[in-house]
Design a protein around this motif. Structure first.
Motif, PDB file in Angstrom:
ATOM      1  N   TYR A 169       0.834  -1.206   0.000  1.00 52.00           N
ATOM      2  CA  TYR A 169       0.000   0.000   0.000  1.00 52.00           C
ATOM      3  C   TYR A 169       0.866   1.253   0.000  1.00 52.00           C
ATOM      4  CZ  TYR A 169      -3.379   3.493   1.550  1.00 52.00           C
ATOM      5  OH  TYR A 169      -4.154   4.623   1.641  1.00 52.00           O
ATOM      6  N   LEU A 170       1.950   1.241   0.772  1.00 57.34           N
ATOM      7  CA  LEU A 170       2.851   2.395   0.813  1.00 57.34           C
ATOM      8  C   LEU A 170       3.471   2.640  -0.559  1.00 57.34           C
ATOM      9  CD1 LEU A 170       4.410   4.585   2.375  1.00 57.34           C
ATOM     10  CD2 LEU A 170       6.134   2.848   2.903  1.00 57.34           C
ATOM     11  N   ALA A 171       3.961   1.582  -1.202  1.00 59.99           N
ATOM     12  CA  ALA A 171       4.563   1.731  -2.532  1.00 59.99           C
ATOM     13  C   ALA A 171       3.539   2.259  -3.536  1.00 59.99           C
ATOM     14  CB  ALA A 171       5.125   0.387  -2.999  1.00 59.99           C
ATOM     15  N   PHE A 172       2.305   1.765  -3.437  1.00 65.22           N
ATOM     16  CA  PHE A 172       1.242   2.220  -4.330  1.00 65.22           C
ATOM     17  C   PHE A 172       0.979   3.712  -4.136  1.00 65.22           C
ATOM     18  CE2 PHE A 172      -3.303   3.097  -4.931  1.00 65.22           C
ATOM     19  CZ  PHE A 172      -3.478   2.697  -6.247  1.00 65.22           C
ATOM     20  N   CYS A 173       0.888   4.140  -2.886  1.00 62.70           N
ATOM     21  CA  CYS A 173       0.593   5.551  -2.587  1.00 62.70           C
ATOM     22  C   CYS A 173       1.732   6.467  -3.014  1.00 62.70           C
ATOM     23  CB  CYS A 173       0.321   5.728  -1.094  1.00 62.70           C
ATOM     24  SG  CYS A 173      -1.234   5.015  -0.536  1.00 62.70           S
ATOM     25  N   LEU A 174       2.962   6.080  -2.715  1.00 62.43           N
ATOM     26  CA  LEU A 174       4.105   6.934  -3.066  1.00 62.43           C
ATOM     27  C   LEU A 174       4.232   7.085  -4.575  1.00 62.43           C
ATOM     28  CD1 LEU A 174       6.881   5.915  -0.509  1.00 62.43           C
ATOM     29  CD2 LEU A 174       5.145   7.695  -0.344  1.00 62.43           C
ATOM     30  N   LYS A 175       4.004   5.990  -5.301  1.00 64.33           N
ATOM     31  CA  LYS A 175       4.038   6.074  -6.760  1.00 64.33           C
ATOM     32  C   LYS A 175       2.951   7.020  -7.261  1.00 64.33           C
ATOM     33  CE  LYS A 175       3.337   3.395 -10.975  1.00 64.33           C
ATOM     34  NZ  LYS A 175       2.939   2.094 -11.567  1.00 64.33           N
ATOM     35  N   LEU A 176       1.757   6.900  -6.693  1.00 62.92           N
ATOM     36  CA  LEU A 176       0.642   7.763  -7.098  1.00 62.92           C
ATOM     37  C   LEU A 176       0.946   9.225  -6.802  1.00 62.92           C
ATOM     38  CD1 LEU A 176      -2.251   7.206  -8.280  1.00 62.92           C
ATOM     39  CD2 LEU A 176      -3.083   7.550  -5.947  1.00 62.92           C
ATOM     40  N   PHE A 177       1.504   9.503  -5.616  1.00 62.25           N
ATOM     41  CA  PHE A 177       1.821  10.880  -5.245  1.00 62.25           C
ATOM     42  C   PHE A 177       2.865  11.480  -6.174  1.00 62.25           C
ATOM     43  CE2 PHE A 177       0.727   9.827  -0.562  1.00 62.25           C
ATOM     44  CZ  PHE A 177      -0.616   9.859  -0.878  1.00 62.25           C
ATOM     45  N   LEU A 178       3.908  10.716  -6.481  1.00 62.64           N
ATOM     46  CA  LEU A 178       4.968  11.226  -7.337  1.00 62.64           C
ATOM     47  C   LEU A 178       4.465  11.454  -8.760  1.00 62.64           C
ATOM     48  CD1 LEU A 178       8.011   9.088  -6.136  1.00 62.64           C
ATOM     49  CD2 LEU A 178       7.595  11.514  -5.709  1.00 62.64           C
ATOM     50  N   VAL A 179       3.649  10.523  -9.253  1.00 65.45           N
ATOM     51  CA  VAL A 179       3.109  10.673 -10.608  1.00 65.45           C
ATOM     52  C   VAL A 179       2.279  11.940 -10.717  1.00 65.45           C
ATOM     53  CG1 VAL A 179       1.412   9.727 -12.224  1.00 65.45           C
ATOM     54  CG2 VAL A 179       3.171   8.244 -11.259  1.00 65.45           C
ATOM     55  N   PHE A 180       1.381  12.160  -9.763  1.00 64.58           N
ATOM     56  CA  PHE A 180       0.530  13.350  -9.815  1.00 64.58           C
ATOM     57  C   PHE A 180       1.329  14.611  -9.492  1.00 64.58           C
ATOM     58  CE2 PHE A 180      -2.909  10.403 -10.028  1.00 64.58           C
ATOM     59  CZ  PHE A 180      -3.961  11.110 -10.597  1.00 64.58           C
ATOM     60  N   GLY A 181       2.307  14.511  -8.604  1.00 63.48           N
ATOM     61  CA  GLY A 181       3.127  15.676  -8.299  1.00 63.48           C
ATOM     62  C   GLY A 181       3.871  16.179  -9.522  1.00 63.48           C
TER      63      GLY A 181
END
Length: 257
Positions: A169-181
């Motif tokens: 879940y952490l890896a999923f969230c961090l990837k999502l945050f970086l992509v949108f950032g």
């Protein structure tokens, strides 16, 4: 004296001229000083946030826990996961909070080498890029993440109890945050291309349909394999591209006036 007057007439900063005459070892020493400051702030923030690492992870997992069925919970499939997941998140959060200071230190390093006109443009672009990056992360956390989680949880079979691993879940969230950032940096990237003279707003408008298709193509590869995630990234990418064109038109109008 005459040399100094000639530099002023050409718009050359005397500090930039002095910097150009500086030996490479001196440049590296100045860069090292800025990097030391960055590391000191990053490590300080990390240890200040460390006592709250578990609470931070609880906050991150709130969108998922709100979607899980009554008797489901998050799990740890590795012995060290309960320690490492909050630890990794704590470092990421410290990096996020230190980002304005890090970019400011890099700005201080390159600032003497810029002309006055470049300085006037670079600082607003730097501030805007930081703001847009944070806006992208906030958009991912408050809007995209709950929607995606709701879609996947509701689509799971009734006989399957969703129990997500905390590291996954952490890896999923961090990837999502970086992509949108980074996606929210599109207006800055578009504006930079126009400022450098590599493209014009008219050229971008003529190729708009290809760029819109490209937005969906990129979103298809960097988001989870579902249509909702792709749309929630591709549409903001397109709108941000349109914002970049609008800002570019204002810039070109200002140049021509």
């Amino acid at each position: 004296m005459n040399k100094s007057i000639e530099q002023d007439s050409l718009g050359i900063d005397p500090a930039a001229h002095a910097l150009a005459e500086m030996p490479i070892t001196r440049h590296l020493m100045v860069l090292r000083q800025h990097l030391f400051k960055i590391m000191a702030v990053l490590i300080g923030l990390f240890f200040c946030l460390l006592p709250f690492a578990n609470q931070t992870y609880q906050l991150l997992s709130e969108p998922l826990r709100a979607q899980l069925p009554l008797h489901s919970s998050m799990i740890a499939t590795d012995v060290t996961a309960t320690f490492m997941a909050p630890f990794k998140l704590n470092f990421f959060l410290a990096l996020m909070l230190a980002m304005p200071f890090m970019l400011y230190q890099l700005w201080c390093f390159v600032k003497p080498a810029l002309y006055a006109k470049e300085k006037n443009l670079a600082l607003p672009l730097l501030i805007a890029s930081i703001t847009l990056f944070y806006a992208g992360v906030a958009f991912a956390y408050f809007i995209t993440l709950p929607s995606i989680l709701h879609f996947f949880i509701s689509a799971s079979p009734e006989t399957v109890a969703p129990m997500t691993d905390i590291n996954s879940y952490l890896a999923f969230c961090l990837k999502l945050f970086l992509v949108f950032g980074f996606t929210f940096e599109i207006p800055i990237l578009t504006l930079l291309l126009i400022l450098l003279g590599w493209v014009s707003t008219q050229q971008l408008i003529e190729k708009r349909r290809f760029i819109v298709v490209g937005c969906f193509f990129v979103a298809m590869f960097v988001t989870p394999p579902d249509a909702l995630s792709m749309i929630m990234l591709a549409i903001p990418m397109w709108l941000l591209f349109e914002m970049g064109i609008l800002l570019g038109k204002l810039l070109e109008k200002r140049r021509s006036s």
